[in-house]
Design an enzyme around this catalytic site. Structure first.
Site, mmCIF file in Angstrom:
data_model
loop_
_atom_site.group_PDB
_atom_site.id
_atom_site.type_symbol
_atom_site.label_atom_id
_atom_site.label_comp_id
_atom_site.label_asym_id
_atom_site.label_seq_id
_atom_site.Cartn_x
_atom_site.Cartn_y
_atom_site.Cartn_z
ATOM 1 N N GLU A 143 -18.082 -6.961 -23.780
ATOM 2 C CA GLU A 143 -18.808 -7.991 -22.892
ATOM 3 C C GLU A 143 -18.918 -9.236 -23.204
ATOM 4 O O GLU A 143 -19.395 -9.877 -24.297
ATOM 5 C CB GLU A 143 -20.343 -7.511 -22.810
ATOM 6 C CG GLU A 143 -21.075 -8.330 -21.795
ATOM 7 C CD GLU A 143 -22.578 -8.043 -21.839
ATOM 8 O OE1 GLU A 143 -23.313 -8.580 -21.081
ATOM 9 O OE2 GLU A 143 -23.058 -7.440 -22.849
ATOM 10 N N ASP A 178 -20.778 -8.429 -16.893
ATOM 11 C CA ASP A 178 -22.322 -9.084 -16.908
ATOM 12 C C ASP A 178 -22.262 -10.159 -15.702
ATOM 13 O O ASP A 178 -21.555 -11.105 -15.959
ATOM 14 C CB ASP A 178 -23.049 -9.175 -18.130
ATOM 15 C CG ASP A 178 -24.522 -9.558 -18.046
ATOM 16 O OD1 ASP A 178 -24.725 -10.506 -17.012
ATOM 17 O OD2 ASP A 178 -25.281 -8.814 -18.445
ATOM 18 N N GLU A 240 -30.615 -5.725 -16.303
ATOM 19 C CA GLU A 240 -30.761 -6.301 -17.436
ATOM 20 C C GLU A 240 -31.193 -8.041 -17.170
ATOM 21 O O GLU A 240 -30.540 -8.976 -17.320
ATOM 22 C CB GLU A 240 -29.408 -6.413 -18.081
ATOM 23 C CG GLU A 240 -29.912 -6.811 -19.835
ATOM 24 C CD GLU A 240 -28.591 -7.063 -20.653
ATOM 25 O OE1 GLU A 240 -28.503 -6.473 -21.778
ATOM 26 O OE2 GLU A 240 -27.488 -7.352 -20.213
#
Length: 264
Positions: A143, A178, A240
């Site tokens: 990520e 993300d 998140e």
């Protein structure tokens, strides 16, 4: 509307960690994720997953000393043995918890290694992790993380991650995309998702500024969720983010940003 997984490291923190599983289920989530399970016996967490009928979307490999600011060690040539022991521990947990994806944090670039040495170490460690995970049918995800939240983090851009994945040459290594981090680093969200959908094994969401609920900031999440439906993305979308005024009070975004027929 995509399938959402509650990140229990950030959501439902009004209650203790083991109580968050039931809270997530009561709020309508069918899956969860979290940063690290290692403070609890694996079977204790597995029992909560079973009790509440939840799928575990993913968790992270051990990051080193989180309290001291460590954020992974996969790019550090001096910590290869420690990293590989962490892979084995993560796989032990994944076997009990039913996790099919493990996030490998690259770590902060070490001062004793050149960028080229750090990259070579990261690739070697990812190959090791992927080979170890293959027998359990587990994918390894990397990520990119923005350098404002974690200064010095080695992996910060989607193109960098895609190139590293290509160099690893392992079919079970993918991209954890993300949206919050990539909006801060590079924008181009929809074009990047379109271009690399085949590599994306997991998506996470938060808005910016503030890393709060989708719809609270500058990102057009109504458009992005519709795009994921259009593209046929079938994976989980991890929530998140940091609730602004309590987890339950902030969950209205799921209905507000959904097409009428998909509203929760």
């Amino acid at each position: 509307m995509p399938k959402f997984a509650a990140n229990l490291s950030m959501l439902f923190t009004e209650v203790d960690f083991l109580e968050r599983f039931g809270a997530a289920r009561s709020a309508g989530f069918e899956a969860v994720e979290f940063l690290f399970p290692y403070a609890y016996p694996a079977e204790q967490i597995a029992e909560r997953l079973r009790r509440h009928g939840l799928t575990l979307a993913l968790h992270n490999m051990p990051p080193g000393d989180w309290a001291r600011g460590e954020r992974g060690m996969a790019c550090d040539p001096l910590r290869v043995d420690e990293f590989r022991a962490g892979v084995r521990l993560a796989l032990d947990y994944a076997a009990v918890l039913g996790a099919a994806r493990l996030h490998c944090m690259a770590g902060i670039a070490p001062p004793h290694a050149t960028p080229q040495q750090a990259r070579a170490c990261f690739v070697d460690n990812l190959r090791y992790a992927a080979d170890a995970c293959l027998a359990q049918g587990v994918s390894v995800l990397i990520e990119p993380i923005n350098h404002y939240d974690i200064p010095g983090y080695f992996l910060t851009r989607s193109a960098q991650a895609v190139a590293i994945i290509a160099d690893c040459a392992r079919a079970n290594i993918g991209l954890q995309y993300d949206v919050y981090h990539m909006q801060r680093m590079e924008g181009e969200l929809s074009n990047t998702i379109r271009a690399h959908l085949a590599l994306i094994g997991h998506i996470q969401v938060a808005d910016t500024p503030g890393r709060h609920e989708p719809g609270s900031g500058e990102i057009n999440y109504r458009y992005l969720f519709a795009l994921l439906d259009e593209l046929g993305y079938a994976g989980w979308v991890g929530c998140e983010y940091l609730p602004r005024a309590g987890t339950l009070a902030g969950l209205g975004w799921r209905a507000a940003l959904a097409p009428p027929q998909a509203a929760m």
